[in-house]
Design an enzyme around this catalytic site. Structure first.
Site, PDB file in Angstrom:
ATOM      1  N   LEU A  36       0.812  -1.210   0.000  1.00 14.91           N
ATOM      2  CA  LEU A  36       0.000   0.000   0.000  1.00 14.91           C
ATOM      3  C   LEU A  36       0.846   1.260   0.000  1.00 14.91           C
ATOM      4  O   LEU A  36       0.488   2.265  -0.621  1.00 14.91           O
ATOM      5  CB  LEU A  36      -0.923   0.010   1.226  1.00 14.91           C
ATOM      6  CG  LEU A  36      -1.978  -1.099   1.284  1.00 14.91           C
ATOM      7  CD1 LEU A  36      -2.734  -1.027   2.605  1.00 14.91           C
ATOM      8  CD2 LEU A  36      -2.942  -0.981   0.108  1.00 14.91           C
ATOM      9  N   ALA A  37       1.964   1.220   0.705  1.00 18.91           N
ATOM     10  CA  ALA A  37       2.838   2.390   0.794  1.00 18.91           C
ATOM     11  C   ALA A  37       4.223   1.935   1.224  1.00 18.91           C
ATOM     12  O   ALA A  37       4.381   0.867   1.838  1.00 18.91           O
ATOM     13  CB  ALA A  37       2.286   3.414   1.773  1.00 18.91           C
ATOM     14  N   GLU A  38       5.204   2.742   0.891  1.00 19.15           N
ATOM     15  CA  GLU A  38       6.581   2.426   1.284  1.00 19.15           C
ATOM     16  C   GLU A  38       7.305   3.721   1.564  1.00 19.15           C
ATOM     17  O   GLU A  38       7.265   4.659   0.759  1.00 19.15           O
ATOM     18  CB  GLU A  38       7.289   1.642   0.189  1.00 19.15           C
ATOM     19  CG  GLU A  38       8.651   1.125   0.619  1.00 19.15           C
ATOM     20  CD  GLU A  38       9.172   0.024  -0.294  1.00 19.15           C
ATOM     21  OE1 GLU A  38      10.234  -0.561   0.019  1.00 19.15           O
ATOM     22  OE2 GLU A  38       8.518  -0.260  -1.317  1.00 19.15           O
ATOM     23  N   GLY A  39       7.940   3.796   2.734  1.00 22.66           N
ATOM     24  CA  GLY A  39       8.647   4.996   3.135  1.00 22.66           C
ATOM     25  C   GLY A  39      10.093   4.719   3.436  1.00 22.66           C
ATOM     26  O   GLY A  39      10.657   3.693   3.029  1.00 22.66           O
ATOM     27  N   CYS A  40      10.697   5.657   4.158  1.00 20.38           N
ATOM     28  CA  CYS A  40      12.126   5.539   4.464  1.00 20.38           C
ATOM     29  C   CYS A  40      12.421   4.377   5.403  1.00 20.38           C
ATOM     30  O   CYS A  40      13.496   3.764   5.320  1.00 20.38           O
ATOM     31  CB  CYS A  40      12.622   6.838   5.101  1.00 20.38           C
ATOM     32  SG  CYS A  40      12.396   8.308   4.094  1.00 20.38           S
ATOM     33  N   ALA A  50       9.789   1.921   6.533  1.00 15.79           N
ATOM     34  CA  ALA A  50       8.787   0.866   6.657  1.00 15.79           C
ATOM     35  C   ALA A  50       8.034   0.654   5.355  1.00 15.79           C
ATOM     36  O   ALA A  50       8.055   1.497   4.450  1.00 15.79           O
ATOM     37  CB  ALA A  50       7.800   1.204   7.779  1.00 15.79           C
ATOM     38  N   LYS A  74       2.046  -3.329   9.080  1.00 19.67           N
ATOM     39  CA  LYS A  74       3.120  -2.345   8.949  1.00 19.67           C
ATOM     40  C   LYS A  74       4.425  -3.022   9.308  1.00 19.67           C
ATOM     41  O   LYS A  74       4.642  -3.430  10.457  1.00 19.67           O
ATOM     42  CB  LYS A  74       2.877  -1.139   9.857  1.00 19.67           C
ATOM     43  CG  LYS A  74       3.942  -0.066   9.688  1.00 19.67           C
ATOM     44  CD  LYS A  74       3.563   1.249  10.333  1.00 19.67           C
ATOM     45  CE  LYS A  74       4.623   2.309  10.037  1.00 19.67           C
ATOM     46  NZ  LYS A  74       4.285   3.624  10.629  1.00 19.67           N
ATOM     47  N   ASP A  83       4.924  14.507  12.503  1.00 16.35           N
ATOM     48  CA  ASP A  83       5.076  14.122  11.096  1.00 16.35           C
ATOM     49  C   ASP A  83       3.724  14.166  10.387  1.00 16.35           C
ATOM     50  O   ASP A  83       3.343  13.211   9.704  1.00 16.35           O
ATOM     51  CB  ASP A  83       5.696  12.722  11.003  1.00 16.35           C
ATOM     52  CG  ASP A  83       6.154  12.393   9.580  1.00 16.35           C
ATOM     53  OD1 ASP A  83       6.372  13.327   8.792  1.00 16.35           O
ATOM     54  OD2 ASP A  83       6.270  11.193   9.267  1.00 16.35           O
TER      55      ASP A  83
END
Length: 429
Positions: free
Chosen positions: A82-86, A88, A105, A196
């Site tokens: 669904l999403a990807e960050g720095c 996780a 997560k 954040d």
């Protein structure tokens, strides 16, 4: 009362864990229900854990958990990322036994100390009783070099996927502001700072935005804690006191930074773009203009804010106060919910008017210049009489009048016309 997924649904029938069920009562969290488990044989029991009532009574007491390592593919079918960050990845998974969807997560263990994971999971779980904060379930484990915990699924994605150029309607923005300020006020009442806030951390649960939830508490800290600047923050969202912090410098986190970021989110929702690229009065002209307007050094409303009503401008001036100690709290936006935010005018602004192509503008300008020159030539006779009268007056004062101003003026206009022709030629190339 929020829904609660049992760990037995996640891990299978071999585990019936202790779980706690929380609810909100007059703005405070308390333990409302606790279910004890029966001990069963099997490795599944090692995956189960509970959060003690002592940790619930004191939200700032982070409890260490025993995380068992499992093979995710044996329990879940991962549908997509669904999403990807720095730090996780967020996965949509389907539990094989129950065929229910859940969000996992997965926080990279190489980049995140175990204590930071405990903190994020702890805050995520104990803040979730609020109706506008994402539910986190009593399930956590380690898998594929990641720390993982389970959350509810947002069927309509995040706010970033809904805000387009031009922004959202005023009524929708007020819905978002009302719910988001309530969630943040709940956090601030617990002396917690999110730190954040951005569009990606606001999840949509209803197509009309009547239900949104705040998520991602990885940067959340107790107010007054010494922290460093986040490395993955978007510059337009940083308040000036944090933007000025140099790399690796530590500062005391305050709830006023959440107020600033809430204001940026509302502005982006209303317009589709941030008001400035950085809160720096020297490097960013848009912020410099707003800073002068806020300090009442000018009465000129900055261009990005011209569409707003006087009441909305007052709200932004308070929530974008440069000094954090004087900045309004997140509940400030609630005072303006009954006021119009967008100024309705009969004449359209330049940003809303019809866009004309460059070639059309050049042609119109050429036509107007030619018309001016023809009018000047046609009125030569009448101007000649006026010129003679002027010459007599100037000569009476002993001034030289040999320069033909009409000829000079005509040559200047012809030069301007030739520049437009060259500009049109360059554009065509």
């Amino acid at each position: 009362m929020r829904s609660l997924i049992l760990a037995s649904h996640i891990f299978g029938e071999g585990c019936e864990p202790t779980y706690t069920k929380l609810k909100q009562n007059n703005g405070s969290m308390k333990l409302s229900e606790k279910k004890e488990t029966e001990s069963k044989e099997g490795s599944g029991n090692q995956l189960c854990h509970s959060i003690s009532s002592g940790a619930i009574n004191n939200i700032h007491r982070i409890q260490d958990l025993q995380l068992a390592e499992i093979e995710m593919s044996q329990i879940y079918d991962v549908k997509k990322v669904l999403a990807e960050g720095c730090y996780a990845r967020v996965l949509l998974a389907n539990h094989k036994n129950t065929e229910s969807n859940v969000v996992l997560k997965a926080i990279y263990a190489e980049l995140t100390p175990i204590k930071d994971f405990y903190r994020e999971y702890h805050y995520s779980y104990h803040l979730s009783p609020h109706p506008n904060i994402l539910d986190s379930y009593n399930v956590s484990f380690k898998c594929d070099n990641c720390f993982v915990f389970a959350q509810e699924y947002a069927p309509y994605g995040d706010l970033a996927g809904h805000v387009k150029l031009g922004g959202l309607s005023e009524s929708v923005c007020k819905l978002i502001g009302n719910q988001l300020s309530g969630a943040l006020d709940f956090m601030h009442s617990k002396e917690l700072v999110h730190r954040d806030l951005k569009l990606e951390n606001i999840l949509i649960f209803a197509p009309d935005f009547s239900k949104i939830k705040l998520c991602d508490f990885g940067a959340t800290r107790k107010e007054g804690t010494l922290v460093s600047k986040l490395r993955c923050n978007w510059l337009p969202f940083l308040p000036p006191e944090i933007y000025e912090i140099i790399k690796n410098e530590r500062y005391l986190c305050k709830t006023s930074s959440d107020s600033w970021q809430l204001g940026i989110i509302l502005f982006v929702c209303l317009t589709g773009c941030p008001p400035w690229q950085m809160a720096d009065s020297i490097q960013d002209p848009n912020y410099a203009a707003f800073w002068r307007y806020q300090k009442r050094r000018t009465t000129k409303i900055p261009v990005p804010f011209k569409k707003f009503s006087p009441r909305a401008l007052r709200m932004f001036r308070k929530i974008f106060e440069h000094k954090p100690d004087k900045r309004a709290p997140v509940t400030e936006v609630l005072k303006y919910m009954k006021d119009p935010w967008i100024e309705c005018k009969l004449q359209t602004s330049s940003s809303c008017s019809q866009i004309v192509s460059t070639s059309t503008l050049v042609q119109e300008r050429k036509d107007s210049i030619k018309l001016y020159l023809r009018q000047q030539d046609g009125s030569r006779n009448s101007q000649e009489n006026n010129k003679n009268k002027l010459n007599k007056l100037v000569n009476s004062y002993g001034l030289e009048t040999s320069v033909d101003q009409k000829a000079i003026s005509k040559r200047v206009w012809e030069w301007v016309l030739s520049c437009d022709v060259n500009a049109e030629h360059v554009e065509g190339i």
